[in-house]
Design a protein around this motif. Structure first.
Motif, PDB file in Angstrom:
ATOM      1  N   PHE B  36      34.411 -52.115 -33.840  1.00  0.00           N
ATOM      2  CA  PHE B  36      34.679 -53.383 -34.537  1.00  0.00           C
ATOM      3  C   PHE B  36      35.236 -54.462 -33.606  1.00  0.00           C
ATOM      4  N   SER B  37      35.393 -54.148 -32.312  1.00  0.00           N
ATOM      5  CA  SER B  37      36.071 -55.089 -31.414  1.00  0.00           C
ATOM      6  C   SER B  37      35.188 -56.266 -31.009  1.00  0.00           C
ATOM      7  N   THR B  38      33.877 -56.137 -31.191  1.00  0.00           N
ATOM      8  CA  THR B  38      33.002 -57.199 -30.707  1.00  0.00           C
ATOM      9  C   THR B  38      31.639 -57.095 -31.388  1.00  0.00           C
ATOM     10  N   ASN B  39      30.661 -57.853 -30.886  1.00  0.00           N
ATOM     11  CA  ASN B  39      29.312 -57.770 -31.460  1.00  0.00           C
ATOM     12  C   ASN B  39      28.265 -57.600 -30.359  1.00  0.00           C
ATOM     13  N   TRP B  66      29.355 -48.013 -14.809  1.00  0.00           N
ATOM     14  CA  TRP B  66      30.376 -47.881 -15.856  1.00  0.00           C
ATOM     15  C   TRP B  66      30.190 -48.920 -16.955  1.00  0.00           C
ATOM     16  N   ILE B  67      29.794 -50.134 -16.547  1.00  0.00           N
ATOM     17  CA  ILE B  67      29.558 -51.177 -17.565  1.00  0.00           C
ATOM     18  C   ILE B  67      28.421 -50.724 -18.494  1.00  0.00           C
ATOM     19  N   ASP B  68      27.325 -50.265 -17.899  1.00  0.00           N
ATOM     20  CA  ASP B  68      26.187 -49.784 -18.704  1.00  0.00           C
ATOM     21  C   ASP B  68      26.627 -48.664 -19.644  1.00  0.00           C
ATOM     22  N   THR B  69      27.432 -47.767 -19.097  1.00  0.00           N
ATOM     23  CA  THR B  69      27.858 -46.612 -19.885  1.00  0.00           C
ATOM     24  C   THR B  69      28.670 -47.051 -21.100  1.00  0.00           C
ATOM     25  N   LEU B  70      29.634 -47.950 -20.863  1.00  0.00           N
ATOM     26  CA  LEU B  70      30.480 -48.375 -21.978  1.00  0.00           C
ATOM     27  C   LEU B  70      29.692 -49.204 -23.002  1.00  0.00           C
ATOM     28  N   VAL B  71      28.745 -50.014 -22.510  1.00  0.00           N
ATOM     29  CA  VAL B  71      27.907 -50.805 -23.433  1.00  0.00           C
ATOM     30  C   VAL B  71      27.078 -49.855 -24.302  1.00  0.00           C
ATOM     31  N   CYS B  72      26.495 -48.868 -23.638  1.00  0.00           N
ATOM     32  CA  CYS B  72      25.694 -47.861 -24.347  1.00  0.00           C
ATOM     33  C   CYS B  72      26.536 -47.137 -25.400  1.00  0.00           C
ATOM     34  N   TYR B  73      27.745 -46.779 -24.984  1.00  0.00           N
ATOM     35  CA  TYR B  73      28.617 -46.043 -25.895  1.00  0.00           C
ATOM     36  C   TYR B  73      29.012 -46.914 -27.080  1.00  0.00           C
ATOM     37  N   TRP B  74      29.205 -48.211 -26.824  1.00  0.00           N
ATOM     38  CA  TRP B  74      29.566 -49.125 -27.912  1.00  0.00           C
ATOM     39  C   TRP B  74      28.437 -49.177 -28.955  1.00  0.00           C
ATOM     40  N   LYS B  75      27.196 -49.188 -28.457  1.00  0.00           N
ATOM     41  CA  LYS B  75      26.057 -49.251 -29.387  1.00  0.00           C
ATOM     42  C   LYS B  75      26.037 -48.018 -30.303  1.00  0.00           C
ATOM     43  N   ILE B  76      26.385 -46.864 -29.733  1.00  0.00           N
ATOM     44  CA  ILE B  76      26.439 -45.644 -30.561  1.00  0.00           C
ATOM     45  C   ILE B  76      27.580 -45.775 -31.567  1.00  0.00           C
ATOM     46  N   ALA B  77      28.720 -46.239 -31.059  1.00  0.00           N
ATOM     47  CA  ALA B  77      29.888 -46.407 -31.938  1.00  0.00           C
ATOM     48  C   ALA B  77      29.523 -47.337 -33.092  1.00  0.00           C
ATOM     49  N   TYR B  78      28.770 -48.380 -32.777  1.00  0.00           N
ATOM     50  CA  TYR B  78      28.355 -49.340 -33.807  1.00  0.00           C
ATOM     51  C   TYR B  78      27.504 -48.639 -34.870  1.00  0.00           C
ATOM     52  N   ILE B  79      26.536 -47.843 -34.413  1.00  0.00           N
ATOM     53  CA  ILE B  79      25.647 -47.132 -35.359  1.00  0.00           C
ATOM     54  C   ILE B  79      26.471 -46.197 -36.241  1.00  0.00           C
ATOM     55  N   LEU B  80      27.399 -45.471 -35.612  1.00  0.00           N
ATOM     56  CA  LEU B  80      28.153 -44.466 -36.367  1.00  0.00           C
ATOM     57  C   LEU B  80      29.207 -45.082 -37.274  1.00  0.00           C
ATOM     58  N   GLU B  81      29.801 -46.201 -36.831  1.00  0.00           N
ATOM     59  CA  GLU B  81      30.938 -46.741 -37.575  1.00  0.00           C
ATOM     60  C   GLU B  81      30.573 -47.913 -38.483  1.00  0.00           C
ATOM     61  N   ARG B  82      29.549 -48.672 -38.149  1.00  0.00           N
ATOM     62  CA  ARG B  82      29.317 -49.931 -38.869  1.00  0.00           C
ATOM     63  C   ARG B  82      27.961 -50.021 -39.561  1.00  0.00           C
ATOM     64  N   ASP B  83      26.967 -49.335 -39.004  1.00  0.00           N
ATOM     65  CA  ASP B  83      25.607 -49.465 -39.525  1.00  0.00           C
ATOM     66  C   ASP B  83      25.511 -48.927 -40.944  1.00  0.00           C
ATOM     67  N   ASP B  84      25.003 -49.709 -41.862  1.00  0.00           N
ATOM     68  CA  ASP B  84      24.618 -49.240 -43.199  1.00  0.00           C
ATOM     69  C   ASP B  84      25.680 -48.397 -43.891  1.00  0.00           C
ATOM     70  N   GLY B  85      26.923 -48.699 -43.668  1.00  0.00           N
ATOM     71  CA  GLY B  85      27.982 -47.986 -44.381  1.00  0.00           C
ATOM     72  C   GLY B  85      27.927 -46.496 -44.194  1.00  0.00           C
ATOM     73  N   ALA B  86      27.899 -45.759 -45.284  1.00  0.00           N
ATOM     74  CA  ALA B  86      28.028 -44.307 -45.225  1.00  0.00           C
ATOM     75  C   ALA B  86      26.750 -43.624 -44.724  1.00  0.00           C
ATOM     76  N   ASP B  87      25.647 -44.328 -44.865  1.00  0.00           N
ATOM     77  CA  ASP B  87      24.376 -43.680 -44.595  1.00  0.00           C
ATOM     78  C   ASP B  87      23.975 -43.808 -43.126  1.00  0.00           C
ATOM     79  N   VAL B  88      24.583 -42.991 -42.287  1.00  0.00           N
ATOM     80  CA  VAL B  88      24.314 -43.057 -40.854  1.00  0.00           C
ATOM     81  C   VAL B  88      22.905 -42.548 -40.564  1.00  0.00           C
ATOM     82  N   SER B  89      22.192 -43.274 -39.723  1.00  0.00           N
ATOM     83  CA  SER B  89      20.904 -42.755 -39.275  1.00  0.00           C
ATOM     84  C   SER B  89      21.151 -41.958 -38.001  1.00  0.00           C
TER      85      SER B  89
END
Lengths: 88, 428
Positions: B36-39, B66-89
């Motif tokens: 949730f820290s950014t977009n 390291w930048i690539d790694t953290l960006v990549c990890y953020w995208k996963i975090a976004y999918i797991l934490e923010r995408d489509d509420g409870a219904d994680v793909s």
């Protein structure tokens, strides 16, 4: 590991194995999740934290076949049956 | 500053590999706030800013990875934490994990990530596998093809190559990660039910082990797990000698309070020992592991008494569980010991003077004895009549296998037993 990945499928061997051991669809050989070697909570430990240093009582393997109970039913029956046909 | 960046900066400055790895763990509690820290537009800029000024990141390639790694990890975090509420793909999360793994591989090959960061590799591989399993579960529920775990195995293989191909001096080599990654591959192949692929690892591995430190130099968690899987693979290949050695090592070095893992080791070590050493587990041993007691007690009891009918019944009764644990065939073979014990009793129950010459008929009677009275199983109480030829054949087999010493005199229908130790190793 995340506990969410474990299906709540800790099948109770008693109720599934009791009646029909040969149900064909149960033959799926896949190892159940609960068969997987668990991740240890720590990476390393000392020799002293293994069973080798502190055997938790008793031997692992039976050393002799002679401590069996000869009063047990099967042995008694066997003895009697053999006597009915003695080896001369 | 989001906690995750603080953790990252601290881990990197203090060279705390475990802490650095924990960032990528599926259980990282800071993942939510990170997500949730950014977009999507600002994440790269944020990461660049948050990790700037760190001495260990002076090298441009190291920093970029390291930048690539953290960006990549953020995208996963976004999918797991923010995408489509409870219904994680989970399928989408899996794609993200795969990207993360590839970026991680670049970190090691191009970004000069040092060997102390190996826990990062561990956690990324572990997460890939976890998410693949969840994705496959989800696909199956939706009636779709589930192939992510199989795919994950190929990617984890890349990490394996990263470890064994490292040419750095051993003290700073990624070779220290070999067993951890191999264990993850074992677990994955077993889950996929591809024991053949697990065997393949064992074929490839010896070549890579040439300049590896001895097993004892590795953390015990890596080695005990490794030995367990080596043991199970040997067991399934019916190479019981090696199974015995691997599993005994695993048991002896296992953490004493890891009950479940000791139970798993013993699930294979017990049938192995019964077969190779003709030894049964003691009651003390089984009493410490109730599940093992349920599994093995009935069979052990009948082996001990020599009650063949009850042995068959116990095997049938436990069949489903034995098949599931892949120990059925091995247990079936322990019938030889039950038979040896039965024949041994036949001999012991003769009069002292006639113990070396015993009519085959006596063995026939013993073999046909009904299970009645033996409390294990009463499902086959009928008396089984065994043909005399079959009894002779089984006796000959016992002698051939060295379980009995003597010969059969066919004219006299008599077994002539060796005067000394007719049943080797049983004090008779």
């Amino acid at each position: 590991m995340s506990s969410s990945s474990k299906p709540s499928k800790t099948t109770d061997p008693k109720d599934s194995a009791a009646d029909k051991p040969k149900e064909p669809q149960k033959q799926a050989l896949s190892l159940e999740e609960d068969d997987e070697f668990e991740d240890f909570p720590v990476e390393d430990w000392k020799e002293s934290e293994t069973d080798v240093q502190n055997p938790p009582g008793g031997r692992l393997w039976e050393e002799s076949w002679d401590d069996d109970d000869t009063t047990e039913d099967f042995s008694t029956q066997l003895r009697e049956e053999l006597k009915k046909n003695p080896a001369k | 500053m989001t906690t995750l960046y603080k953790t990252f900066r601290r881990a990197l400055t203090t060279k705390d590999g475990a802490l650095l790895g924990s960032i990528f763990s599926p259980e990282n509690p800071d993942r939510g706030t990170f997500a949730f820290s950014t977009n999507h537009e600002r994440i790269r800029g944020d990461v660049e800013y948050e990790i700037s000024g760190l001495t260990p990141l002076r090298d441009e390639n190291t920093r970029a990875a390291w930048i690539d790694t953290l960006v990549c990890y953020w995208k996963i975090a976004y999918i797991l934490e923010r995408d489509d509420g409870a219904d994680v793909s989970w399928a989408k999360a899996y794609e993200g994990q795969k990207d993360l793994l590839l970026v991680m591989v670049r970190g090691y090959t191009k970004g000069n990530w040092p060997h102390w960061t190996l826990p990062v590799m561990y956690q990324i591989c572990l997460s890939l596998r976890t998410v693949a399993i969840l994705s496959d579960d989800q696909a199956r529920r939706l009636g779709k093809a589930s192939e992510h775990l199989e795919d994950a195995a190929r990617y984890i293989n890349k990490a394996f190559t990263l470890c064994i191909s490292d040419r750095a001096p051993i003290e700073e080599s990624r070779k220290w990660g070999t067993y951890y990654i191999v264990n993850l591959m074992f677990k994955t192949y077993f889950k996929l039910n591809s024991v053949g692929l697990a065997k393949n690892i064992l074929r490839v591995l010896p070549a890579s082990l040439a300049d590896m430190p001895p097993l004892e130099a590795f953390p015990k968690s890596h080695i005990v797990t490794f030995k367990y899987y080596c043991g199970v693979v040997s067991f399934l290949e019916e190479d019981y000698g090696n199974a015995q050695a691997h599993l005994t090592y695993a048991l002896n070095h296992c953490k004493a309070d890891s009950i479940r893992n000791k139970e798993l080791i013993l699930t294979y070590l017990i049938p192995t020992t019964m077969l190779t050493k003709h030894k049964l587990p003691t009651l003390e041993l089984l009493s410490r592991f109730p599940r093992l007691a349920t599994l093995f007690n009935p069979v052990c009891k009948t082996i001990k008494s020599g009650n063949l009918q009850a042995f068959d019944a116990a095997l049938r009764h436990g069949e489903e569980e034995f098949v599931k644990r892949r120990i059925y065939l091995t247990l079936e073979r322990t019938k030889d010991i039950a038979m040896r014990n039965l024949f041994r009793k036949v001999v012991l129950y003769q009069n002292e003077e006639s113990r070396t010459k015993i009519p085959v008929r006596q063995f026939q009677i013993a073999m046909g004895l009904e299970a009645d009275g033996d409390t294990v199983m009463r499902s086959t109480p009928e008396r089984v009549e065994v043909e005399i030829e079959e009894v002779e054949c089984l006796l000959a087999n016992m002698i051939y296998k060295g379980l009995m010493k003597g010969y059969i005199s066919r004219e006299r229908q008599t077994v002539v037993l060796s005067g000394k130790e007719p049943f080797p190793g049983t004090v008779v």
